[in-house]
Write an enzyme that holds these catalytic residues in place. Sequence first.
Site, PDB file in Angstrom:
ATOM      1  N   GLY A  52      46.710  23.794   5.712  1.00  0.00           N
ATOM      2  CA  GLY A  52      46.953  22.420   5.289  1.00  0.00           C
ATOM      3  C   GLY A  52      46.037  21.393   5.948  1.00  0.00           C
ATOM      4  N   SER A  97      44.796  12.954  14.038  1.00  0.00           N
ATOM      5  CA  SER A  97      44.676  11.689  13.303  1.00  0.00           C
ATOM      6  C   SER A  97      43.723  10.689  13.965  1.00  0.00           C
ATOM      7  CB  SER A  97      46.058  11.064  13.096  1.00  0.00           C
ATOM      8  OG  SER A  97      46.820  11.892  12.252  1.00  0.00           O
ATOM      9  N   GLY A 157      62.385  18.272   4.645  1.00  0.00           N
ATOM     10  CA  GLY A 157      61.660  17.019   4.459  1.00  0.00           C
ATOM     11  C   GLY A 157      60.241  17.230   3.952  1.00  0.00           C
ATOM     12  N   THR A 194      54.678  10.825  12.216  1.00  0.00           N
ATOM     13  CA  THR A 194      54.767  12.265  12.035  1.00  0.00           C
ATOM     14  C   THR A 194      56.052  12.794  12.676  1.00  0.00           C
ATOM     15  OG1 THR A 194      53.512  14.320  12.187  1.00  0.00           O
ATOM     16  CG2 THR A 194      53.255  12.790  14.029  1.00  0.00           C
ATOM     17  N   LYS A 236      59.741  10.765  10.447  1.00  0.00           N
ATOM     18  CA  LYS A 236      59.486  10.252   9.087  1.00  0.00           C
ATOM     19  C   LYS A 236      60.744   9.653   8.442  1.00  0.00           C
ATOM     20  CE  LYS A 236      55.552  13.248   8.275  1.00  0.00           C
ATOM     21  NZ  LYS A 236      54.884  14.225   7.418  1.00  0.00           N
ATOM     22  N   ASP A 290      51.807  11.872   1.917  1.00  0.00           N
ATOM     23  CA  ASP A 290      51.720  13.332   2.075  1.00  0.00           C
ATOM     24  C   ASP A 290      51.526  14.043   0.732  1.00  0.00           C
ATOM     25  OD1 ASP A 290      51.989  13.514   4.859  1.00  0.00           O
ATOM     26  OD2 ASP A 290      54.175  13.392   4.744  1.00  0.00           O
TER      27      ASP A 290
END
Length: 278
Positions: free
Chosen positions: A244, A22, A135, A67, A71, A107
Site C-alpha cells: 500500500g 508523511s 475502519g 492516522t 481517524k 484514503d
Amino acid sequence: MSKSPEQRYFSVIGNPIQHSKSPAIHAMFGEQTGVDLCYVAIESQPEDFVATIADFQRAGGQGMNVTVPFKEHAWRLADEHSERARHARAVNTLKLEGNRIYGDNTDGVGLVADLENNLGRNLADAKVLLLGAGGAVRGVIAPLLDAGVRSLTLANRTSQKAVALAASFRSLGDIGGGGYSDLPDTAFDIIINGTAASLSGDVPPVPTSVFGDQTLAYDMMYGDRPTVFMEWASASGAASVSDGLGMLVEQAAESFFVWNGVRPETRPVIQTLRRSRG
Ligand code: ATR
C-alpha cells in the site's frame, strides 16, 4: 524542525508516529510544487488529542493528517465533513480554518488512484474482493463503488460485520458481505487486504480459489519487505501483488491538494521511497 513565519504549516498526528513517511512525502511535494511548507509528525495520547490539535492550530497550523488510532476521533472533532468523510465515518485530513475544522478523507481516492494510475488496473467492470470490515475497509468502499466496479464483495472473520457493512452501502452499488467460508469458488480480478491480520503475522483464511491468472492481490499495509499477505498471495496463485505504499503517497497528494489547491506528481515520490527502502 523549526518553522519560518512565511511557511505554510502542516502535521500528521498519530500514535505511534515516529516511522511515519508523511513528513518526507510532503517535503518532496513542497519542493516539487514550490509550496514553501513545514510538515512535522506529532505523537499524541488519546486523552490529549483535542488539546494537541488546538495547540497546533494556535501555532499557525493550516492542516493535519490523521492516522491510527485517531481517524474516528478526528471525525467526531470536525465541525464540517466532506461527503467522502461522511461515507467513511473517519477523517484522515483536517483543514484548520480560523476556529473551524473541516474533515475530509482521502484514503479511498488514494487507493483508487494507486490501482488505476500506478498499477494500471481498470476498476470499471472489475470483480473486487475486500477483506476485513473495520475502519480501513469502511473508508474505501464508496470510492471503489464510485469507480464503477462490477461487484464488491466484503469478507470478514466476524461475518455479521461484513454483512452489516455491505447493507449500509447497498444504495451505492453492487455490494455483498459475509464470512470467508461463504466466498464463491471463483476468481476475483482484485483482492484487497484491509484486515489487521498482518500485524500479528497472520493472513485471512481465504480459499485459494479466489486467485486467478489475472488477479492482483493488494495489501493496504506496507513495510520494508513484502507483507505476509503478499507472499502468501503470490504462493497461492495471484498474478501480481502490491503493497500500500502507492496508496499512502496518493492519499497524501489528495490531502496536499485539499490544503494547497495544487496537485503534486506522485510517481517520482513513490519511486524515491521505493529506492530508499532498498
Ligand atoms: P482498522 O480500523 O485498522 O480496520 P479494526 O476496526 O480493528 O481496525 O478492524 C480490524 C479488521 O481486521 C477487522 O476486520 C478484523 O476482523 P474482525 O472484525 O473479525 O475482528 C480483522 N482482523 C484482525 N486480525 C485478524 C486475523 N488474525 N485474521 C483475520 N482478520 C483479522
